[in-house]
Design an enzyme around this catalytic site. Structure first.
Site, PDB file in Angstrom:
ATOM      1  CG  PHE A   1      41.398  37.075  53.832  1.00 48.30           C
ATOM      2  CD1 PHE A   1      42.350  37.589  52.967  1.00 48.30           C
ATOM      3  CD2 PHE A   1      40.158  36.741  53.314  1.00 48.30           C
ATOM      4  CE1 PHE A   1      42.077  37.766  51.620  1.00 48.30           C
ATOM      5  CE2 PHE A   1      39.868  36.914  51.960  1.00 48.30           C
ATOM      6  CZ  PHE A   1      40.832  37.427  51.120  1.00 48.30           C
TER       7      PHE A   1
ATOM      8  CG  HIS B   1      44.893  29.895  48.032  1.00 51.82           C
ATOM      9  ND1 HIS B   1      45.186  29.074  49.107  1.00 51.82           N
ATOM     10  CD2 HIS B   1      44.966  31.166  48.504  1.00 51.82           C
ATOM     11  CE1 HIS B   1      45.419  29.816  50.171  1.00 51.82           C
ATOM     12  NE2 HIS B   1      45.292  31.091  49.833  1.00 51.82           N
TER      13      HIS B   1
ATOM     14  CG  HIS C   1      50.763  32.073  51.069  1.00 50.79           C
ATOM     15  ND1 HIS C   1      49.971  31.071  51.553  1.00 50.79           N
ATOM     16  CD2 HIS C   1      49.921  33.081  50.694  1.00 50.79           C
ATOM     17  CE1 HIS C   1      48.694  31.430  51.498  1.00 50.79           C
ATOM     18  NE2 HIS C   1      48.641  32.649  50.975  1.00 50.79           N
TER      19      HIS C   1
ATOM     20  CB  CYS D   1      44.876  31.416  53.382  1.00 53.37           C
ATOM     21  SG  CYS D   1      43.394  31.955  52.497  1.00 53.37           S
TER      22      CYS D   1
ATOM     23  CD  GLU E   1      55.314  34.056  50.406  1.00 53.27           C
ATOM     24  OE1 GLU E   1      55.612  32.972  50.952  1.00 53.27           O
ATOM     25  OE2 GLU E   1      54.463  34.143  49.490  1.00 53.27           O
TER      26      GLU E   1
ATOM     27  CE  LYS F   1      48.433  29.098  48.179  1.00 58.15           C
ATOM     28  NZ  LYS F   1      49.719  28.920  48.872  1.00 58.15           N
TER      29      LYS F   1
END
Length: 411
Positions: free
Chosen positions: A397, A339, A302, A162, A313, A334
């Site tokens: 990931f 996403h 993110h 991602c 985060e 998002k």
């Protein structure tokens, strides 16, 4: 680094709209594009929603043989590139060897392979599309973009989960700054909505199960968040040497000033909760830009809406900004567009640049009650602000962290 890098064109294909005006208007209108999936049956799936693009017509952007040679994944990239090139009024110089293509995608053409596997199982090898092999590999998007636009410089596809769209932009920035090329097309694309690919993410319980209320499902930094919502689409930027952009009178959205990338080396699907190495990516981007955290006017997070991801985060931002983390405005979109894995970092790069150029910061939709363990200053209502410095963060990931620093043009 010997050259400054300007962004002169932006092209997007998103569930909120195709083209930067439609996308920007959708974001500022606080619309959400998450709906119950229509692409395939979801009986037995824990999650049953996504942000689909219903109005994408590949033939409007891709013609002739290339339309037949490509799948949805590459077609998204070609469409976004066409929009970006037109937006920049960019013309390839000479034989195109001074222009590169850098595209990130977490899954490439895997969804198309899933579809063709069903054809194979039902009707045998003779029924499979003859061009399957050249349609689904990770470099199919970059190579088709290169051929369509005559770009013969570096051609780089990355699969850094991602974070891959942000990584592609960062790598393109470095190539121009070093003098490897004069310009580049860079961004991300993703077309992950197939039964097996989508289902694989439900198996690992990464996605929201708020199926009864899809529009409220993705909830960045909200205390009631329960996972991300999958989306599809693409975004591409035109990057040029700053001096070249000035010389040809191009509109400059902003400058890419810094890039950082790290790996948690911790877990394949969960971030390191302390945020140590995510923070390091952000700090490296700021260091390369020769800026301090105190110079940052806006954080584009993110903000995936996963419990561990948002907390990790927020912890990383706390390391970088210290007590100021509760004062620097933070946006995360998002909740509206979902996403799109490798494409989302490129969408967020586009939104960072549009905030700089258009003087408005979007609010964080669906963050109704901030998680007390996420001490960040989420934007509650659209904010009239033309940030001079934006820090955009992406993660994925495998523990991959990437950060980009965008600055307002100063010439």
């Amino acid at each position: 680094m010997t050259h400054r890098v300007a962004v002169t064109g932006i092209g997007v294909v998103t569930p909120l709209g195709i083209g930067i005006d439609a996308f920007w208007e959708g974001v500022l209108a606080q619309r959400t594009a998450v709906r119950t999936i229509t692409r395939f049956p979801t009986d037995g799936y824990a999650s049953t929603m996504a942000a689909e693009i219903a109005d994408f017509d590949a033939a409007a952007f891709v013609g002739g043989k290339r339309l037949r040679w490509t799948d949805r994944f590459a077609q998204f990239a070609l469409a976004a590139t066409r929009l970006a090139v037109d937006d920049a009024r960019f013309a390839v110089d000479g034989d195109g060897a001074d222009t590169g293509v850098f595209i990130g995608s977490a899954l490439g053409g895997l969804a198309y392979a899933d579809e063709q596997h069903d054809v194979f199982r039902a009707s045998g090898l003779g029924a499979v599309r003859p061009l399957l092999a050249i349609s689904v590999f990770g470099g199919a998007a970059t190579c088709n973009v290169a051929m369509e636009f005559g770009l013969r410089g570096p051609n780089v596809a990355n699969g850094n989960s991602c974070a891959s769209g942000a990584v592609a932009i960062g790598d393109a920035f470095r190539a121009i700054a070093r003098g490897d090329v004069r310009a580049a097309l860079a961004g991300g694309c993703e077309a992950p909505l197939s039964p097996l690919v989508y289902g694989a993410f439900t198996v690992i319980r990464a996605m929201s199960t708020r199926n009864a209320d899809p529009g409220a499902a993705c909830r960045p930094f909200d205390r009631d968040r329960d996972g991300f919502v999958m989306a599809e689409g693409a975004a591409m930027l035109v990057l040029e040497r700053y001096d070249d952009a000035l010389a040809r009178g191009a509109r400059i959205y902003g400058e890419i000033a810094g890039y950082g990338i790290t790996n948690d080396a911790y877990h394949m699907s969960a971030p390191q909760t302390e945020g140590t190495f995510n923070a390091l990516a952000m700090q490296r981007a700021l260091d390369e830009a020769q800026l301090a955290a105190a110079d940052v006017d806006l954080i584009n997070a993110h903000g995936s809406g996963t419990t561990l991801g948002d907390r990790g985060e927020a912890a990383a931002l706390g390391i970088v900004f210290g007590d100021a983390v509760t004062r620097v405005p933070l946006t995360a979109t998002k909740g509206q567009h979902g996403h799109a894995l490798g494409a989302t970092g490129a969408w967020e790069a586009a939104l960072s640049l549009l905030a700089i150029s258009r003087g408005t910061v979007p609010r964080v939709v669906n963050c109704d009650a901030l998680d007390p363990e996420c001490a960040v200053a989420v934007v509650r209502q659209p904010l009239a602000l033309a940030p001079r410095v934006v820090l955009s963060s992406s993660a994925g990931f495998g523990g991959i962290n990437a950060a980009l620093v965008f600055t307002a043009p100063n010439d």
